[in-house]
Motif scaffolding. Structure first.
Motif, mmCIF file in Angstrom:
data_model
loop_
_atom_site.group_PDB
_atom_site.id
_atom_site.type_symbol
_atom_site.label_atom_id
_atom_site.label_comp_id
_atom_site.label_asym_id
_atom_site.label_seq_id
_atom_site.Cartn_x
_atom_site.Cartn_y
_atom_site.Cartn_z
ATOM 1 N N PHE A 210 0.829 -1.200 0.000
ATOM 2 C CA PHE A 210 0.000 0.000 0.000
ATOM 3 C C PHE A 210 0.866 1.254 0.000
ATOM 4 O O PHE A 210 0.602 2.204 -0.736
ATOM 5 C CB PHE A 210 -0.940 -0.002 1.205
ATOM 6 N N ASN A 211 1.905 1.261 0.820
ATOM 7 C CA ASN A 211 2.800 2.415 0.859
ATOM 8 C C ASN A 211 3.523 2.604 -0.474
ATOM 9 O O ASN A 211 3.759 3.731 -0.903
ATOM 10 C CB ASN A 211 3.802 2.288 2.005
ATOM 11 N N ALA B 129 2.944 6.024 -2.951
ATOM 12 C CA ALA B 129 4.020 6.911 -3.399
ATOM 13 C C ALA B 129 3.821 7.347 -4.845
ATOM 14 O O ALA B 129 4.320 8.397 -5.252
ATOM 15 C CB ALA B 129 5.360 6.222 -3.236
ATOM 16 N N GLU B 130 3.080 6.572 -5.606
ATOM 17 C CA GLU B 130 2.864 6.876 -7.018
ATOM 18 C C GLU B 130 1.688 7.819 -7.261
ATOM 19 O O GLU B 130 1.486 8.268 -8.385
ATOM 20 C CB GLU B 130 2.675 5.573 -7.798
ATOM 21 N N LEU B 131 0.905 8.124 -6.232
ATOM 22 C CA LEU B 131 -0.245 9.005 -6.386
ATOM 23 C C LEU B 131 0.200 10.454 -6.575
ATOM 24 O O LEU B 131 1.200 10.887 -6.008
ATOM 25 C CB LEU B 131 -1.162 8.912 -5.170
ATOM 26 N N SER B 132 -0.580 11.195 -7.384
ATOM 27 C CA SER B 132 -0.225 12.598 -7.607
ATOM 28 C C SER B 132 -1.296 13.560 -7.101
ATOM 29 O O SER B 132 -0.993 14.702 -6.776
ATOM 30 C CB SER B 132 0.034 12.844 -9.097
ATOM 31 N N ASP B 133 -2.537 13.119 -7.016
ATOM 32 C CA ASP B 133 -3.631 13.969 -6.546
ATOM 33 C C ASP B 133 -3.539 14.145 -5.028
ATOM 34 O O ASP B 133 -3.481 13.158 -4.283
ATOM 35 C CB ASP B 133 -4.980 13.339 -6.923
ATOM 36 N N ASN C 43 -6.106 10.576 1.493
ATOM 37 C CA ASN C 43 -6.925 9.389 1.776
ATOM 38 C C ASN C 43 -6.044 8.157 1.945
ATOM 39 O O ASN C 43 -6.262 7.340 2.850
ATOM 40 C CB ASN C 43 -7.952 9.162 0.667
ATOM 41 N N ALA C 44 -5.062 8.034 1.081
ATOM 42 C CA ALA C 44 -4.150 6.891 1.162
ATOM 43 C C ALA C 44 -3.335 6.961 2.452
ATOM 44 O O ALA C 44 -3.049 5.935 3.077
ATOM 45 C CB ALA C 44 -3.239 6.864 -0.052
ATOM 46 N N LYS C 45 -2.968 8.165 2.850
ATOM 47 C CA LYS C 45 -2.208 8.335 4.085
ATOM 48 C C LYS C 45 -3.035 7.884 5.290
ATOM 49 O O LYS C 45 -2.521 7.220 6.197
ATOM 50 C CB LYS C 45 -1.824 9.811 4.223
ATOM 51 N N GLN D 234 -5.486 5.681 5.243
ATOM 52 C CA GLN D 234 -5.592 4.223 5.183
ATOM 53 C C GLN D 234 -4.291 3.570 5.641
ATOM 54 O O GLN D 234 -4.313 2.540 6.322
ATOM 55 C CB GLN D 234 -5.948 3.773 3.770
ATOM 56 N N ALA D 235 -3.163 4.166 5.274
ATOM 57 C CA ALA D 235 -1.875 3.625 5.707
ATOM 58 C C ALA D 235 -1.747 3.691 7.223
ATOM 59 O O ALA D 235 -1.232 2.762 7.851
ATOM 60 C CB ALA D 235 -0.734 4.384 5.039
ATOM 61 N N ARG D 236 -2.221 4.763 7.812
ATOM 62 C CA ARG D 236 -2.200 4.878 9.279
ATOM 63 C C ARG D 236 -3.048 3.787 9.923
ATOM 64 O O ARG D 236 -2.666 3.199 10.939
ATOM 65 C CB ARG D 236 -2.710 6.243 9.716
ATOM 66 N N GLN D 237 -4.215 3.536 9.342
ATOM 67 C CA GLN D 237 -5.097 2.494 9.884
ATOM 68 C C GLN D 237 -4.444 1.119 9.766
ATOM 69 O O GLN D 237 -4.493 0.323 10.708
ATOM 70 C CB GLN D 237 -6.435 2.511 9.169
ATOM 71 N N LEU D 238 -3.838 0.836 8.617
ATOM 72 C CA LEU D 238 -3.157 -0.449 8.450
ATOM 73 C C LEU D 238 -1.997 -0.579 9.429
ATOM 74 O O LEU D 238 -1.787 -1.642 10.015
ATOM 75 C CB LEU D 238 -2.640 -0.607 7.015
ATOM 76 N N GLN D 239 -1.252 0.503 9.612
ATOM 77 C CA GLN D 239 -0.129 0.474 10.549
ATOM 78 C C GLN D 239 -0.627 0.229 11.966
ATOM 79 O O GLN D 239 -0.022 -0.525 12.719
ATOM 80 C CB GLN D 239 0.658 1.791 10.482
ATOM 81 N N GLN D 240 -1.751 0.848 12.311
ATOM 82 C CA GLN D 240 -2.318 0.654 13.637
ATOM 83 C C GLN D 240 -2.760 -0.799 13.832
ATOM 84 O O GLN D 240 -2.523 -1.391 14.889
ATOM 85 C CB GLN D 240 -3.495 1.601 13.856
ATOM 86 N N GLN D 241 -3.392 -1.378 12.817
ATOM 87 C CA GLN D 241 -3.804 -2.778 12.902
ATOM 88 C C GLN D 241 -2.589 -3.686 13.071
ATOM 89 O O GLN D 241 -2.600 -4.626 13.865
ATOM 90 C CB GLN D 241 -4.583 -3.187 11.651
ATOM 91 N N TYR D 242 -1.533 -3.389 12.316
ATOM 92 C CA TYR D 242 -0.314 -4.192 12.410
ATOM 93 C C TYR D 242 0.300 -4.064 13.804
ATOM 94 O O TYR D 242 0.680 -5.061 14.410
ATOM 95 C CB TYR D 242 0.691 -3.757 11.340
ATOM 96 N N ASP D 243 0.376 -2.842 14.327
ATOM 97 C CA ASP D 243 0.942 -2.623 15.655
ATOM 98 C C ASP D 243 0.142 -3.362 16.723
ATOM 99 O O ASP D 243 0.720 -3.958 17.648
ATOM 100 C CB ASP D 243 1.000 -1.134 15.984
ATOM 101 N N GLU D 244 -1.181 -3.350 16.608
ATOM 102 C CA GLU D 244 -2.030 -4.060 17.561
ATOM 103 C C GLU D 244 -1.821 -5.571 17.458
ATOM 104 O O GLU D 244 -1.788 -6.266 18.482
ATOM 105 C CB GLU D 244 -3.491 -3.712 17.323
ATOM 106 N N ALA D 245 -1.667 -6.075 16.244
ATOM 107 C CA ALA D 245 -1.433 -7.509 16.054
ATOM 108 C C ALA D 245 -0.090 -7.916 16.665
ATOM 109 O O ALA D 245 0.005 -8.964 17.324
ATOM 110 C CB ALA D 245 -1.463 -7.868 14.572
ATOM 111 N N VAL D 246 0.921 -7.110 16.486
ATOM 112 C CA VAL D 246 2.232 -7.400 17.072
ATOM 113 C C VAL D 246 2.138 -7.380 18.596
ATOM 114 O O VAL D 246 2.696 -8.259 19.269
ATOM 115 C CB VAL D 246 3.297 -6.392 16.568
ATOM 116 N N LYS D 247 1.425 -6.412 19.138
ATOM 117 C CA LYS D 247 1.265 -6.315 20.589
ATOM 118 C C LYS D 247 0.556 -7.551 21.142
ATOM 119 O O LYS D 247 0.994 -8.127 22.136
ATOM 120 C CB LYS D 247 0.475 -5.053 20.937
#
Length: 67
Positions: A11-12, A16-20, A26-28, A30-43
Motif C-alpha cells: 500500500f505504501n 508513493a505513485e499518487l499525484s492527486d 486518503n491513502a495516508k 488508510q496507511a495509518r489504519q493499516l499500521q495501527q492494525q499491524y501494531d495491535e497484532a504485534v502487541k
C-alpha cells in the motif's frame, strides 16, 4: 501479522505513485489504519508469547515442587 505487513508495504509503495493531493491524503489515512492494525497484532502476539512462556515456567515450577 505477515499478511498485514505485506499489505502495508504494498500500500505504501502504491501510495508513493499518487499525484492527486486528495488521493494522497486518503491513502495516508488508510496507511495509518493499516499500521495501527499491524501494531495491535504485534502487541497481541507478544502478549500471547509472554503468557505462554510464563505458563510454561509456572508449570515447570509446579512439577518440580510436586517431586
Amino acid at each position: 501479522m505477515a499478511r498485514l505487513k505485506s499489505e502495508l508495504k504494498a500500500f505504501n509503495k502504491s501510495r508513493a505513485e499518487l499525484s492527486d493531493p486528495v488521493e494522497k491524503e486518503n491513502a495516508k489515512q488508510q496507511a495509518r489504519q493499516l499500521q495501527q492494525q499491524y501494531d495491535e497484532a504485534v502487541k497481541r502476539y507478544n502478549e500471547m508469547k509472554q503468557y505462554r512462556q510464563w505458563s510454561a515456567s509456572a508449570q515447570r515450577e509446579f512439577i518440580y515442587a510436586m517431586e
